[in-house]
Structures are given as structure tokens and as C-alpha cells.
Enzyme design. Sequence first.
Site, PDB file in Angstrom:
ATOM      1  N   ARG A 239      44.576  35.053  35.177  1.00 35.74           N
ATOM      2  CA  ARG A 239      44.228  34.511  35.937  1.00 35.74           C
ATOM      3  C   ARG A 239      46.010  33.255  34.602  1.00 35.74           C
ATOM      4  O   ARG A 239      45.558  33.079  33.288  1.00 35.74           O
ATOM      5  CB  ARG A 239      43.453  33.051  35.910  1.00 35.74           C
ATOM      6  N   GLU A 268      51.097  29.659  41.912  1.00 30.63           N
ATOM      7  CA  GLU A 268      51.729  30.131  42.047  1.00 30.63           C
ATOM      8  C   GLU A 268      51.587  29.906  44.056  1.00 30.63           C
ATOM      9  O   GLU A 268      50.924  29.591  44.334  1.00 30.63           O
ATOM     10  CB  GLU A 268      50.971  31.640  42.251  1.00 30.63           C
ATOM     11  N   HIS A 287      51.421  38.614  41.390  1.00 31.05           N
ATOM     12  CA  HIS A 287      50.138  38.547  41.187  1.00 31.05           C
ATOM     13  C   HIS A 287      49.677  39.964  42.456  1.00 31.05           C
ATOM     14  O   HIS A 287      48.892  39.622  43.161  1.00 31.05           O
ATOM     15  CB  HIS A 287      49.258  37.679  42.420  1.00 31.05           C
TER      16      HIS A 287
HETATM   17  N1  LIG Z   1      46.047  40.452  38.663  1.00 27.73           N
HETATM   18  C1  LIG Z   1      45.039  40.481  39.645  1.00 27.73           C
HETATM   19  O1  LIG Z   1      45.702  40.861  40.926  1.00 27.73           O
HETATM   20  C2  LIG Z   1      43.554  40.784  39.540  1.00 27.73           C
HETATM   21  C3  LIG Z   1      42.987  39.482  38.519  1.00 27.73           C
HETATM   22  N2  LIG Z   1      42.030  39.851  38.183  1.00 27.73           N
HETATM   23  C4  LIG Z   1      40.859  38.663  37.212  1.00 27.73           C
HETATM   24  O2  LIG Z   1      40.200  39.914  36.040  1.00 27.73           O
HETATM   25  C5  LIG Z   1      39.544  39.940  35.959  1.00 27.73           C
HETATM   26  C6  LIG Z   1      38.760  40.432  35.648  1.00 27.73           C
HETATM   27  O3  LIG Z   1      37.665  40.366  36.444  1.00 27.73           O
HETATM   28  P1  LIG Z   1      36.513  42.269  36.465  1.00 27.73           P
HETATM   29  O4  LIG Z   1      36.773  42.831  35.068  1.00 27.73           O
HETATM   30  O5  LIG Z   1      36.529  42.324  37.099  1.00 27.73           O
HETATM   31  O6  LIG Z   1      35.482  40.780  35.458  1.00 27.73           O
HETATM   32  P2  LIG Z   1      33.941  40.579  34.527  1.00 27.73           P
HETATM   33  O7  LIG Z   1      33.258  39.974  34.874  1.00 27.73           O
HETATM   34  O8  LIG Z   1      33.953  42.472  34.730  1.00 27.73           O
HETATM   35  O9  LIG Z   1      34.712  40.651  32.801  1.00 27.73           O
HETATM   36  C7  LIG Z   1      34.655  39.565  32.624  1.00 27.73           C
HETATM   37  C8  LIG Z   1      34.929  39.679  30.692  1.00 27.73           C
HETATM   38  O10 LIG Z   1      35.183  38.567  30.237  1.00 27.73           O
HETATM   39  C9  LIG Z   1      34.418  38.116  29.382  1.00 27.73           C
HETATM   40  N3  LIG Z   1      34.182  37.044  29.152  1.00 27.73           N
HETATM   41  C10 LIG Z   1      34.382  35.947  30.129  1.00 27.73           C
HETATM   42  N4  LIG Z   1      34.517  34.750  30.026  1.00 27.73           N
HETATM   43  C11 LIG Z   1      34.491  34.954  28.310  1.00 27.73           C
HETATM   44  C12 LIG Z   1      34.679  34.103  27.099  1.00 27.73           C
HETATM   45  N5  LIG Z   1      35.034  32.694  27.707  1.00 27.73           N
HETATM   46  N6  LIG Z   1      35.415  34.915  25.735  1.00 27.73           N
HETATM   47  C13 LIG Z   1      35.204  35.427  26.350  1.00 27.73           C
HETATM   48  N7  LIG Z   1      35.993  36.729  27.077  1.00 27.73           N
HETATM   49  C14 LIG Z   1      34.398  36.868  27.991  1.00 27.73           C
HETATM   50  C15 LIG Z   1      32.768  38.877  30.172  1.00 27.73           C
HETATM   51  O11 LIG Z   1      31.634  39.605  28.870  1.00 27.73           O
HETATM   52  P3  LIG Z   1      30.924  38.214  28.386  1.00 27.73           P
HETATM   53  O12 LIG Z   1      30.342  37.746  29.235  1.00 27.73           O
HETATM   54  O13 LIG Z   1      30.452  38.743  26.661  1.00 27.73           O
HETATM   55  O14 LIG Z   1      31.964  36.637  27.841  1.00 27.73           O
HETATM   56  C16 LIG Z   1      33.775  40.653  30.538  1.00 27.73           C
HETATM   57  O15 LIG Z   1      32.900  41.304  29.607  1.00 27.73           O
HETATM   58  C17 LIG Z   1      38.781  37.748  37.075  1.00 27.73           C
HETATM   59  O16 LIG Z   1      38.230  37.291  37.181  1.00 27.73           O
HETATM   60  C18 LIG Z   1      40.287  37.871  37.488  1.00 27.73           C
HETATM   61  O17 LIG Z   1      40.414  36.223  37.079  1.00 27.73           O
HETATM   62  C19 LIG Z   1      40.662  40.848  39.314  1.00 27.73           C
HETATM   63  C20 LIG Z   1      41.195  41.678  39.553  1.00 27.73           C
HETATM   64  C21 LIG Z   1      43.230  41.555  40.272  1.00 27.73           C
HETATM   65  O1  LIG Z   2      43.167  38.027  41.270  1.00 29.55           O
HETATM   66  C1  LIG Z   2      42.336  39.021  42.071  1.00 29.55           C
HETATM   67  C2  LIG Z   2      41.495  39.168  41.851  1.00 29.55           C
HETATM   68  O2  LIG Z   2      40.427  39.767  42.418  1.00 29.55           O
HETATM   69  O3  LIG Z   2      40.419  38.509  40.997  1.00 29.55           O
END
Ligand SMILES: NC(=O)C1=CN([C@@H]2O[C@H](COP(=O)(O)OP(=O)(O)OC[C@H]3O[C@@H](n4cnc5c(N)ncnc54)[C@H](OP(=O)(O)O)[C@@H]3O)[C@@H](O)[C@H]2O)C=CC1
Ligand SMILES: O=CC(=O)O
Length: 321
Positions: A239, A268, A287
Site C-alpha cells: 500500500r 491513487e 496498482h
Molecule cells: N499491489 C497489489 O495489487 C496487491 C497488494 N496487496 C497487498 O499485500 C498485502 C499482503 O497480502 P498477503 O500476503 O495476502 O497478507 P498476509 O496477511 O498473508 O501477510 C502479511 C504479512 O505481514 C506481516 N505483518 C503484518 N503487520 C506487520 C507489522 N506491523 N510489521 C511487520 N510485519 C507485519 C504478517 O506477519 P505478522 O503477523 O507475524 O507480523 C504477515 O506475514 C495486502 O494487505 C495488500 O495490502 C495484496 C494483493 C495485491
Molecule cells: O491491492 C489489492 C489487494 O487485493 O489488496
Amino acid sequence: MKKPTIYITRKLPEHLLQPYTDRFDFQMWEKEETPVPRDVLLAEAKKAQGLVCMLSDKIDQEFLAQNPQLKVISNLAVGFDNIDIKVAHEKGIVVTNTPDVLSETTADLTFALLMATARRLVEANEEIKANRWGDWSPYYMAGTDIHHKKIGIVGMGRIGEAVARRAKGFNMSILYHNRRRKERAEQELGARYADFETLITEADFIVSLVPLSEETKALFDKNAFGKMKKSAIFINASRGAVVDEAALYEALKEGEIEAAGLDVFLHEPIDSAHPLSTLKNVVCLPHIGSASRETRTTMIQLCLDNIDGVFYGDGPKTAVK
Ligand SMILES: NC(=O)C1=CN([C@@H]2O[C@H](COP(=O)(O)OP(=O)(O)OC[C@H]3O[C@@H](n4cnc5c(N)ncnc54)[C@H](OP(=O)(O)O)[C@@H]3O)[C@@H](O)[C@H]2O)C=CC1
Ligand SMILES: O=CC(=O)O
């Protein structure tokens, strides 16, 4: 029972709705590429029991106060920072998202962005379009290697792990940072856990895949960019708000880091006047992390299945907890 009304905030293909039309009355904003105006959203949602919404729809306290009748809000995204989850849950509204089904597609895009930035693909393509390809010279359009370098993934979740699998194929060494260690991922991927400061200091490629929260807002600030290597490449596919964009601009302009690849921005859409898009060492994308036809179709189907599960089944497949 009268069919529940579901309001959809963007035009979706009719053939994807068709399997559900015996059970739901779908009402939909008529445009595919323009978000529903706020006043229309507020007016239409009041007539509905379910909502399919997009990242650009702010499902905030004001919206939720006016729509306590909603049983379910189904977000067409895995990230849900556009929704006030706490307030929705207080009102007993189920919120769902689209995890897993987009992880591989988003990881493909994230790694492609990393490669495009490191090897200056967009700039190189523009050379030809502008008739600037001249004689061969040793460092013409020279970028930086990817293989055998160190990648640091901040947010080693579903997508982070999928990016790490790609990095492994390039013989990269893998650092990651989460709030909690993931020993399974360490074993499977040969990844090493690092605190945030160690990761940003040591990595050649710093990749943000961390969800936006109060904790991660402007996580990548002046201080963070100042600690990165001068040769570091920063990739953001999570994000825009996890980055202080003014600090990133300064770091790139002053050569504190080498380049950035960005799929997401604070506000955006951006256009060509956005400071970051004026820099040669930045690749900007609109995005499109999960934007393959296959994955978008699967995401839409999951949104509809989630709604179906709430009204007619055992609950949603993928509720936000
Ligand atoms: N560009 C695009 O089009 C897209 C963007 N996204 C973005 O990608 C993000 C991740 O998606 P996804 O992988 O499915 O999410 P997940 O919830 O599977 O992974 C997020 C990871 O971030 C870690 N995390 C959360 N908070 C913190 C913190 N404060 N400090 C350090 N690590 C942290 C979590 O581990 P832990 O809880 O142990 O900290 C977890 O392993 C979405 O939230 C979205 O914003 C997703 C899809 C498409
Ligand atoms: O940014 C896209 C999402 O799936 O989150």
C-alpha cells in the site's frame, strides 16, 4: 424468503453473476472503470443486505452508521484497509476478502517489477520509442544484477512467501521481517529472519508486502531510506501509505538509494505530474498486482461465494477476523 439485494460498486461481468441470480437481486453501479460516487453508494447501499466493494470505496464509520442493515461486506481485494473492520464487527456485519487466490499472480507482478526496475526495462523501451538507440557502448542501459543478490521481504505472508519462492529460483539470499518468526518458511525457503533495521541495512532489494495498519503507516520513512545501501532498490507492492513518499522522492533524487518500483501510491490514481513518476529511476505501475484475467475472475467468484455462504450456507469462506 425474499431474495436479498446485493449492491455491487463496480460493473462486473453479467455471466459471473448469472449462477447466483436465482438467490440474489443484484444492483450494480453501471461503470467498470469509474468508482461509484459517494452519494450514490450511500443511497444504494441502504436498499441492500449485502455489498460487494472495491479498494477505492471507503467503508468508514459514516457509511457503516448509515447501513447497519448490511449482513455482509465482500471486498474484492485481500487488503481491507479501506474498511473500518472494528466498527463493522461491532455492528455485526461480516467482512470478507480474497486471500490466497491472488497470491501467485501478485507475486509474479512484484517480481516482474523488481526485475524491470533492476534492469531498467521501462527506460530501455522508451529509448527505442524515442529513436535514441545509438551505437553499442559498454554501459549503455546497464542495470544491476538480480541473481545471487540479497532480497529483504517486509511482510512475509502469503504473497511474501510466493515472492521468496521466485527469489529462490534466482539463487538470491532471502531475509524477511514480520512481527513473528515463521520457522516453516525459513526451512522451506532458506529464509533468514531479521529485525527491520537489519533487513533494510543489508538487503539489495527491499520489498514491501506488509498490510497497511497504524503500525505500518509511513514505515519506510527518511530514517529508513537513509539506512539502506546506496545501491538498494525499493519495491512497494502493498500500500502506498506504508511509505513517506516525500522521503522516498528525496532519497531517489539525492542518490541515497538507486531505484524504486512502485505498484501502489498514497493517493491513487496518480498521473505524470506525480513527483515519483517524473524520476528516471522509478518504475510506476497503476496498482495491477492481482490484475490477470484469470485471477480477477476467481476473486469475483470468491466474493460472490462469500456472500452466498453468509445468506444460504455455513458462513463465508474467507472472513476477515
Ligand atoms: N499491489 C497489489 O495489487 C496487491 C497488494 N496487496 C497487498 O499485500 C498485502 C499482503 O497480502 P498477503 O500476503 O495476502 O497478507 P498476509 O496477511 O498473508 O501477510 C502479511 C504479512 O505481514 C506481516 N505483518 C503484518 N503487520 C506487520 C507489522 N506491523 N510489521 C511487520 N510485519 C507485519 C504478517 O506477519 P505478522 O503477523 O507475524 O507480523 C504477515 O506475514 C495486502 O494487505 C495488500 O495490502 C495484496 C494483493 C495485491
Ligand atoms: O491491492 C489489492 C489487494 O487485493 O489488496
